[in-house]
Design an enzyme around this catalytic site. Structure first.
Site, PDB file in Angstrom:
ATOM      1  N   CYS A 137     -13.899  12.487  -3.469  1.00 16.22           N
ATOM      2  CA  CYS A 137     -14.133  11.252  -2.710  1.00 16.22           C
ATOM      3  C   CYS A 137     -13.939  11.506  -1.209  1.00 16.22           C
ATOM      4  O   CYS A 137     -12.934  12.079  -0.782  1.00 16.22           O
ATOM      5  CB  CYS A 137     -13.164  10.177  -3.203  1.00 16.22           C
ATOM      6  SG  CYS A 137     -13.195   8.701  -2.195  1.00 16.22           S
ATOM      7  N   CYS A 193     -21.474  -3.382  -3.176  1.00 24.15           N
ATOM      8  CA  CYS A 193     -21.089  -4.279  -4.282  1.00 24.15           C
ATOM      9  C   CYS A 193     -21.785  -5.636  -4.118  1.00 24.15           C
ATOM     10  O   CYS A 193     -21.618  -6.307  -3.098  1.00 24.15           O
ATOM     11  CB  CYS A 193     -19.575  -4.451  -4.286  1.00 24.15           C
ATOM     12  SG  CYS A 193     -19.026  -5.624  -5.541  1.00 24.15           S
ATOM     13  N   CYS A 220     -19.254   2.751  -1.445  1.00 22.06           N
ATOM     14  CA  CYS A 220     -19.191   2.083  -2.749  1.00 22.06           C
ATOM     15  C   CYS A 220     -18.716   0.641  -2.621  1.00 22.06           C
ATOM     16  O   CYS A 220     -19.077  -0.219  -3.434  1.00 22.06           O
ATOM     17  CB  CYS A 220     -18.363   2.877  -3.759  1.00 22.06           C
ATOM     18  SG  CYS A 220     -16.685   3.257  -3.246  1.00 22.06           S
ATOM     19  N   ASP A 234       0.763  -1.247   0.000  1.00 20.46           N
ATOM     20  CA  ASP A 234       0.000   0.000   0.000  1.00 20.46           C
ATOM     21  C   ASP A 234       0.799   1.305   0.000  1.00 20.46           C
ATOM     22  O   ASP A 234       0.577   2.152  -0.831  1.00 20.46           O
ATOM     23  CB  ASP A 234      -0.977  -0.023   1.178  1.00 20.46           C
ATOM     24  CG  ASP A 234      -2.126   0.941   0.951  1.00 20.46           C
ATOM     25  OD1 ASP A 234      -2.517   1.088  -0.220  1.00 20.46           O
ATOM     26  OD2 ASP A 234      -2.613   1.540   1.908  1.00 20.46           O
TER      27      ASP A 234
END
Ligand code: SF4
Length: 382
Positions: free
Chosen positions: A219, A253, A249, A139
């Site tokens: 965002c 899903c 979001c 990351d």
């Protein structure tokens, strides 16, 4: 030649098996030069300024775009994923305005540490067993993890731009091990988003200019975690009580329901971070902030930006009882905090109460941005 290929396949299979033993859900191999289209997409994203003030993306864009530039000796990249799907509905907290919503991944200990430990274990085993060189990234490194994970067959980049897997849905951490081993690449997974656009529809701030494109500047994850300055006025109301990150979001899903019931990576949520009271968070000074978030991802952002987010949640709460907590921050040393205290009060107080507060504070306020907040609040009917 066939002999070489079958040996490489065996090594690959052994590595993948070892990765599963160590708790990784997905493991796949990609050639170091495999993500041919990604550099252009990154350039386009940067040229449009959609990275906001994440200047590190621009600074290291050549290295991010090409694993061979990052480490020329790399022949293959082993991509690994780990499911951290929550056991409860992560969106339920949004209905509790006096509480702060913290992204699922940040409710426990710093996940970088957890994954890095496992990646290092696997990398060490690779070196010892297969006499290769390796480099481990998770990351924070300048690696384009999502396109690489996608090319390695761990999933596909969904319309929300995150990795989605048929087995684990959208809750995935990704890590990578670059190696000098020449391993046969895995097949990429086919995009299975189909006609679904749930992730695009739920976004509170319309951060998707189009499917598969994210404007990070809009965002909430970016705004609450990465953005250093004042959060744009037009986006504050949509943030609701999200004080660190946003899971919307990911949470909608439909592939999440096919994820294995129990997450492999049981990130132990700390009870004090699952639904903290925003009134209490607004009172944190630097020392208490550091103590509360010791060992957590949240600590990195610093107290001022965190309390800035908390005050926005207070402004969105419609709870007049929280006005005293916002008022208490009008004398805060940080202009970032004072400005959002003003904004919160402009939302909670009636016109008269706001005006009288403005009269007693405006002339003593030296910061231009905070003064502008006072003035704007008045324009908005305060
Ligand atoms: Fe929108 Fe939240 Fe997803 Fe960001 S994380 S794109 S704000 S739904």
């Amino acid at each position: 030649m066939n002999q070489v290929r079958s040996t490489a396949s065996n090594i690959s299979a052994e590595i993948v098996a070892r990765a599963h033993e160590l708790g990784f859900n997905g493991a796949g191999v990609v050639r170091a030069e495999a993500i041919a289209g990604a550099p252009d997409r990154l350039d386009e994203f940067l040229a449009m300024g959609r990275h906001g003030d994440m200047s590190w993306m621009r600074d290291k864009s050549d290295r991010r775009a090409d694993p061979k530039v990052l480490w020329p000796a790399a022949k293959s990249v082993l991509m690994l994923s780990m499911n951290y799907g929550p056991s409860k509905d992560p969106l339920a907290i949004l209905e509790a305005p006096e509480r702060g919503a913290i992204s699922i991944y940040a409710q426990g200990s710093d996940y970088h540490g957890v994954i890095k430990k496992r990646l290092k274990k696997l990398a060490r085993w690779m070196v010892e067993t297969h006499s290769c060189d390796v480099k481990v990234f998770v990351d924070t490194a300048p690696v384009m993890e999502k396109p690489l994970a996608s090319a390695a067959g761990l999933g596909w980049q969904g319309k929300h731009t995150n990795l989605v897997s048929r087995s684990y849905g959208s809750w995935l951490f990704i890590g990578s091990i670059f190696t000098t081993l020449e391993l046969p690449p895995d097949e990429p997974q086919v995009d299975a988003c189909g006609s679904c656009h749930a992730c695009l529809d739920i976004c509170p701030t319309n951060a998707f200019p189009a499917p598969y494109q994210l404007d990070a500047r809009r965002c909430i994850s970016y705004l609450t975690i990465e953005h250093r300055g004042h959060i744009p006025r037009d986006l504050r109301a949509a943030m609701g009580n999200r004080i660190f990150g946003c899971d919307d979001c990911l949470a909608v899903c439909p592939w999440n329901k096919y994820a294995q019931q129990a997450s492999e990576l049981r990130l132990q949520s700390r009870p004090e971070l699952t639904a903290p009271k925003i009134a209490e968070l607004s009172r944190l000074d630097d020392v208490r902030f550091r103590t509360l978030f010791s060992g957590s991802n949240i600590k990195r952002m610093g107290r001022d930006r965190f309390v800035r987010n908390v005050l926005i949640a207070i402004g969105n709460s419609r709870c007049l009882s929280l006005a005293d907590d916002a008022r208490a921050r009008l004398g805060d040393p940080s202009p970032l905090v004072r400005a959002m205290a003003v904004w919160a009060l402009s939302r909670l107080l009636n016109r008269e109460a706001y005006r009288s507060l403005r009269q007693s504070h405006f002339d003593n306020e030296e910061d231009e941005c905070v003064r502008a907040e006072w003035a704007q609040g008045q324009n908005n009917g305060g």
